[in-house]
Design a protein around this motif. Sequence first.
Motif, PDB file in Angstrom:
ATOM      1  N   ALA A  57       4.225 -21.608  -3.157  1.00  0.00           N
ATOM      2  CA  ALA A  57       4.331 -22.506  -4.052  1.00  0.00           C
ATOM      3  C   ALA A  57       3.440 -22.444  -5.427  1.00  0.00           C
ATOM      4  O   ALA A  57       3.686 -22.782  -6.342  1.00  0.00           O
ATOM      5  N   ALA A  58       1.991 -22.222  -4.921  1.00  0.00           N
ATOM      6  CA  ALA A  58       1.100 -22.109  -5.652  1.00  0.00           C
ATOM      7  C   ALA A  58       1.420 -20.919  -6.821  1.00  0.00           C
ATOM      8  O   ALA A  58       1.083 -20.941  -8.065  1.00  0.00           O
ATOM      9  N   VAL A  59       1.801 -19.691  -6.284  1.00  0.00           N
ATOM     10  CA  VAL A  59       2.204 -18.643  -6.798  1.00  0.00           C
ATOM     11  C   VAL A  59       3.374 -18.829  -7.814  1.00  0.00           C
ATOM     12  O   VAL A  59       3.291 -18.576  -9.147  1.00  0.00           O
ATOM     13  N   THR A  87      -4.614 -17.246  -5.331  1.00  0.00           N
ATOM     14  CA  THR A  87      -3.312 -17.347  -4.610  1.00  0.00           C
ATOM     15  C   THR A  87      -2.997 -15.791  -4.559  1.00  0.00           C
ATOM     16  O   THR A  87      -2.382 -15.534  -3.230  1.00  0.00           O
ATOM     17  N   GLY A  88      -3.207 -14.817  -5.350  1.00  0.00           N
ATOM     18  CA  GLY A  88      -2.897 -13.505  -4.906  1.00  0.00           C
ATOM     19  C   GLY A  88      -3.797 -13.129  -4.037  1.00  0.00           C
ATOM     20  O   GLY A  88      -3.314 -12.268  -3.041  1.00  0.00           O
ATOM     21  N   ALA A  89      -4.997 -13.366  -4.130  1.00  0.00           N
ATOM     22  CA  ALA A  89      -5.967 -12.785  -2.975  1.00  0.00           C
ATOM     23  C   ALA A  89      -5.521 -13.511  -1.397  1.00  0.00           C
ATOM     24  O   ALA A  89      -5.564 -12.592  -0.453  1.00  0.00           O
ATOM     25  N   PRO A 115       2.337  -8.265  -1.953  1.00  0.00           N
ATOM     26  CA  PRO A 115       1.195  -9.201  -2.887  1.00  0.00           C
ATOM     27  C   PRO A 115       0.559  -8.424  -3.953  1.00  0.00           C
ATOM     28  O   PRO A 115       0.585  -8.920  -4.964  1.00  0.00           O
ATOM     29  N   LEU A 116       0.221  -7.068  -3.673  1.00  0.00           N
ATOM     30  CA  LEU A 116      -0.335  -6.377  -4.672  1.00  0.00           C
ATOM     31  C   LEU A 116       0.817  -6.325  -6.131  1.00  0.00           C
ATOM     32  O   LEU A 116       0.454  -6.556  -7.154  1.00  0.00           O
ATOM     33  N   LEU A 117       1.957  -6.084  -5.663  1.00  0.00           N
ATOM     34  CA  LEU A 117       2.844  -6.131  -6.745  1.00  0.00           C
ATOM     35  C   LEU A 117       3.063  -7.243  -7.406  1.00  0.00           C
ATOM     36  O   LEU A 117       3.308  -7.633  -8.412  1.00  0.00           O
ATOM     37  N   LEU A 118       3.076  -8.386  -6.574  1.00  0.00           N
ATOM     38  CA  LEU A 118       3.103  -9.724  -7.194  1.00  0.00           C
ATOM     39  C   LEU A 118       2.014 -10.157  -7.991  1.00  0.00           C
ATOM     40  O   LEU A 118       2.084 -10.519  -9.257  1.00  0.00           O
ATOM     41  N   ILE A 119       0.642  -9.748  -7.633  1.00  0.00           N
ATOM     42  CA  ILE A 119      -0.375 -10.152  -8.419  1.00  0.00           C
ATOM     43  C   ILE A 119      -0.224  -9.146  -9.748  1.00  0.00           C
ATOM     44  O   ILE A 119      -0.500  -9.618 -10.947  1.00  0.00           O
ATOM     45  N   VAL A 120      -0.089  -7.971  -9.805  1.00  0.00           N
ATOM     46  CA  VAL A 120       0.003  -7.045 -10.971  1.00  0.00           C
ATOM     47  C   VAL A 120       1.365  -7.605 -11.679  1.00  0.00           C
ATOM     48  O   VAL A 120       1.166  -7.456 -13.051  1.00  0.00           O
ATOM     49  N   THR A 121       2.264  -7.841 -11.423  1.00  0.00           N
ATOM     50  CA  THR A 121       3.478  -8.223 -12.132  1.00  0.00           C
ATOM     51  C   THR A 121       3.124  -9.763 -12.817  1.00  0.00           C
ATOM     52  O   THR A 121       3.487  -9.988 -14.041  1.00  0.00           O
TER      53      THR A 121
END
Length: 333
Positions: A57-59, A87-89, A115-121
Motif C-alpha cells: 500500500a505504501a508503494v 518501501t523498495g528496500a 522488487p528491483l524492477l518495481l524500484i527502478v520502474t
Amino acid sequence: MNAVQIRSAERALSVGTWLIVGGAMLFSILTVTPLMERHSPKGWEWTAPILPLVVDAAVVIVVRLDSVLAALGGHGGRWPIALRWMTGAMTLALNVADSALKKDLVGAAVHAVAPLLLIVTAETGLAYRRAITTAQSAREAQLKAERAEREQAAAERREAQERRAREEREHAAMLAREQREHEALIAREQTAREDAARREERERVEAKERAEREARERREQMREQQQAERERLEREAAQRRERDRLEREQEARRQQQERAEREARERAALLSGGPVNEKLPEDKARLVVHASFGEGLPVRAAAELCGWSTGWVSARYQEHRDGTGLVLEGASS
C-alpha cells in the motif's frame, strides 16, 4: 510531438507502471505470506498477509502521488524520496529473506527481480513524467512565443495596410482637390462667356417677351376660368360621393341592427324551452350553449337547458372565450 502523442505516451507509461506495480504486489504477497506465517506466534498465522499488504500500500501511495506531482511540475521534498526507497528496500528484503535464510542464492536472486524492477520502474517513471512535464512546458512556451510572433506580424501587416490605405486616401484627396480647382477655373471662364451671351440674348428676348406678354395673360385668364369650372365640377362630384357613402353607412348600420335583433330573438327562442331531461342533439346543444354564453348564463344553467354535462358545457364556454367556438358555430350553421 503533438498533444495527442504526448497523452498516448503518458497513458502507456501509466498503464505499464501500474501493471508492474500490480505484478510486483501480487508476487510479494505470495512470497512474503508463507515467511510471515512461519515467523508468527501460534494462533496468529492469519495476520501473515497484513505486512506485505501494508508495504505494498505504501508503494501504491508513493507511485500514485509521485505521478501527480510530476504531472503538476512539483517536488515533494526529501520525505517522499525516503519513503520510496524505504518501501523498495523493505519489499526487496521481505522477498529475498526466505531464500537468504536458506542460503539459496539462486532463489534470492529470482525473488529480487520483482522488487528491483518495481524500484527502478518507480524511479524511471518519475523521471519520465518530469521530463514529459518539462518538455510540455517548453513546448507551450515555444507555442506561446510563436503565437505572439504571429500576432505581432499580423499587427505589423495591418499597420502597413492601414498606412498604405491612408496614403492612398491622401493622394486621392489631393487629386480630387486639384480636379475641383481645375473644374472651378473652367466653370468661371464658362460662366463669364455665358453671362456675355445671356446679356445679348436677354436684350433680344425682352423685346419678344413684351410682345408675347399680352397673349400669355389672355391665355392665363382662359386657363383660370377653365380651372374654376373643373373645381366646381369636382366639388359637385365629391358631394355626390359623400352622400352615397353616408347612405351606404346608414344601410350597413340598419342591417347590423336587424341582424343583432334577429340573433337576440333566436337566443331567446333557444333559451325559452327551459331545462330538459334528456340530452339534446349535439348541434342543437352547441346552439343552446352559444346562446347561453351570449346571454351571460352560468355553466350549470346552460347544462340544464341542453341536457349535457357541466364539463362539456365548460369546454364549450372556454372555446367561446378563446374565439374558436364562434368559428365552430358559424361552420355548423
